[in-house]
Write a protein that holds these residues in place. Sequence first.
Motif, PDB file in Angstrom:
ATOM      1  N   SER A 107       6.635 -90.578  26.451  1.00  0.00           N
ATOM      2  CA  SER A 107       6.569 -91.809  25.663  1.00  0.00           C
ATOM      3  C   SER A 107       6.135 -93.009  26.495  1.00  0.00           C
ATOM      4  CB  SER A 107       7.928 -92.108  25.038  1.00  0.00           C
ATOM      5  OG  SER A 107       8.931 -92.237  26.047  1.00  0.00           O
ATOM      6  N   THR A 282      10.175 -97.374  25.439  1.00  0.00           N
ATOM      7  CA  THR A 282       9.289 -96.675  24.508  1.00  0.00           C
ATOM      8  C   THR A 282       8.843 -97.595  23.378  1.00  0.00           C
ATOM      9  OG1 THR A 282      10.315 -94.538  24.987  1.00  0.00           O
ATOM     10  CG2 THR A 282       9.117 -94.736  22.899  1.00  0.00           C
ATOM     11  N   ASP A 283       9.794 -98.323  22.812  1.00  0.00           N
ATOM     12  CA  ASP A 283       9.464 -99.255  21.733  1.00  0.00           C
ATOM     13  C   ASP A 283       8.535-100.356  22.224  1.00  0.00           C
ATOM     14  OD1 ASP A 283      10.025-100.470  18.984  1.00  0.00           O
ATOM     15  OD2 ASP A 283      10.698-102.089  20.292  1.00  0.00           O
ATOM     16  N   THR A 286       5.016 -98.979  22.682  1.00  0.00           N
ATOM     17  CA  THR A 286       4.387 -98.758  21.373  1.00  0.00           C
ATOM     18  C   THR A 286       3.890-100.060  20.771  1.00  0.00           C
ATOM     19  OG1 THR A 286       5.780 -96.817  20.967  1.00  0.00           O
ATOM     20  CG2 THR A 286       4.752 -97.857  19.049  1.00  0.00           C
ATOM     21  N   LYS A 289       0.868-101.328  22.807  1.00  0.00           N
ATOM     22  CA  LYS A 289      -0.336-100.545  22.509  1.00  0.00           C
ATOM     23  C   LYS A 289      -0.968-101.004  21.205  1.00  0.00           C
ATOM     24  CE  LYS A 289       1.423 -96.394  22.727  1.00  0.00           C
ATOM     25  NZ  LYS A 289       1.512 -94.900  22.711  1.00  0.00           N
ATOM     26  N   ASN A 290      -0.134-101.193  20.213  1.00  0.00           N
ATOM     27  CA  ASN A 290      -0.646-101.573  18.892  1.00  0.00           C
ATOM     28  C   ASN A 290      -1.230-102.982  18.885  1.00  0.00           C
ATOM     29  OD1 ASN A 290       0.142 -99.102  17.837  1.00  0.00           O
ATOM     30  ND2 ASN A 290       2.123 -99.863  17.120  1.00  0.00           N
TER      31      ASN A 290
END
Length: 339
Positions: A107, A282-283, A286, A289-290
């Motif tokens: 992740s 991990t959050d 994410t 990345k977005n």
Amino acid sequence: MSMRAILVKDSKGPAENLFMGEMPMPIAGSGQVVVKIKAFGLNRMDIMEREGQYPLPPNAPGILGVEFSGHVAEKGPNTSDAWIIGDEVMGLAVGGAYAEYIAVEQSHLMRKPAHLDWVEAASIPEVFLTAYQGVVVYGELKKGESVLIHAAATGVGMAAIQMARVLGAKNVIATASTKEKLDFLLNMPNGATHAVNYRTEDFAAEVKKITEGKGVDVILDFVGRTHWEKNIASLAVDGRMTMFAFLSGHILPGNVDLSPLLIKRLRIQGSTLRTRSIEYQTDLITRFKNDFVEQITGKDGAGPIRTFVYKVYNWRDIKDAHIEIEANKNIGKIVAEIV
């Protein structure tokens, strides 16, 4: 099997204690992959860890380095089919990046954009995720607001400046210690709108002038003690400040007035990334990345956000790279290549 890694003689000491040694090859645990590293980023925390001054999380290995680029070499059990052997990646680690191979949580990997080379990719994870925390996660910067960024000529500082501009900040005020650094920050694409030499100017007074007395809504601080009073004076009502380090010390002088915290409803947030839970990291990865990864290019690219690599070292010259960071003259990121 063994691999080459940069180690520290006597477990801590000056840059001269760094040496190339042998360590066992890492083994991928459940949900982990092993990455063959092509390049790794250097950070000031590496200096502190080498000197024995950085409080390590309990699962940190005995090898420096928290960000890297490379390709997937092995997959452990319970890993996603999204990753295959040979995938080009960049990633964040709790440590261990000063080595030929590293085992990390799946992740914590991001696909390396094709337009970035290995060095550029290695310069991104720790730096940009830290900036993202200060600007977006904790700073909650909104369009039309103002932000003050200290240590602005570092990789984190330059990432934060560009993120703030992309998000529509009205004033992006950068502080640094030399005219060379300030000129660079003002002239780089999507650079600072204003720059202040904190050694020769009162940055709180400059902030008031720039914002017409309102103050800034967001501050990213790495300095601590010497900047505290002026930071508090610089914040607007409902201002948010994230503190990432205490380069000037963490003990404030006597007679500190806390009343502005109540009167202006200030929010002061401490932040570390390395010691956060796997779930938090991990959050964060994410979300980052977005929001931003595909917008990042190298310094000669055309993206709205660029990563600026100041110098690339052969990892055999790691002592010189650490000495360069300690000199605090670099504008941007220092990266080492494994060759």
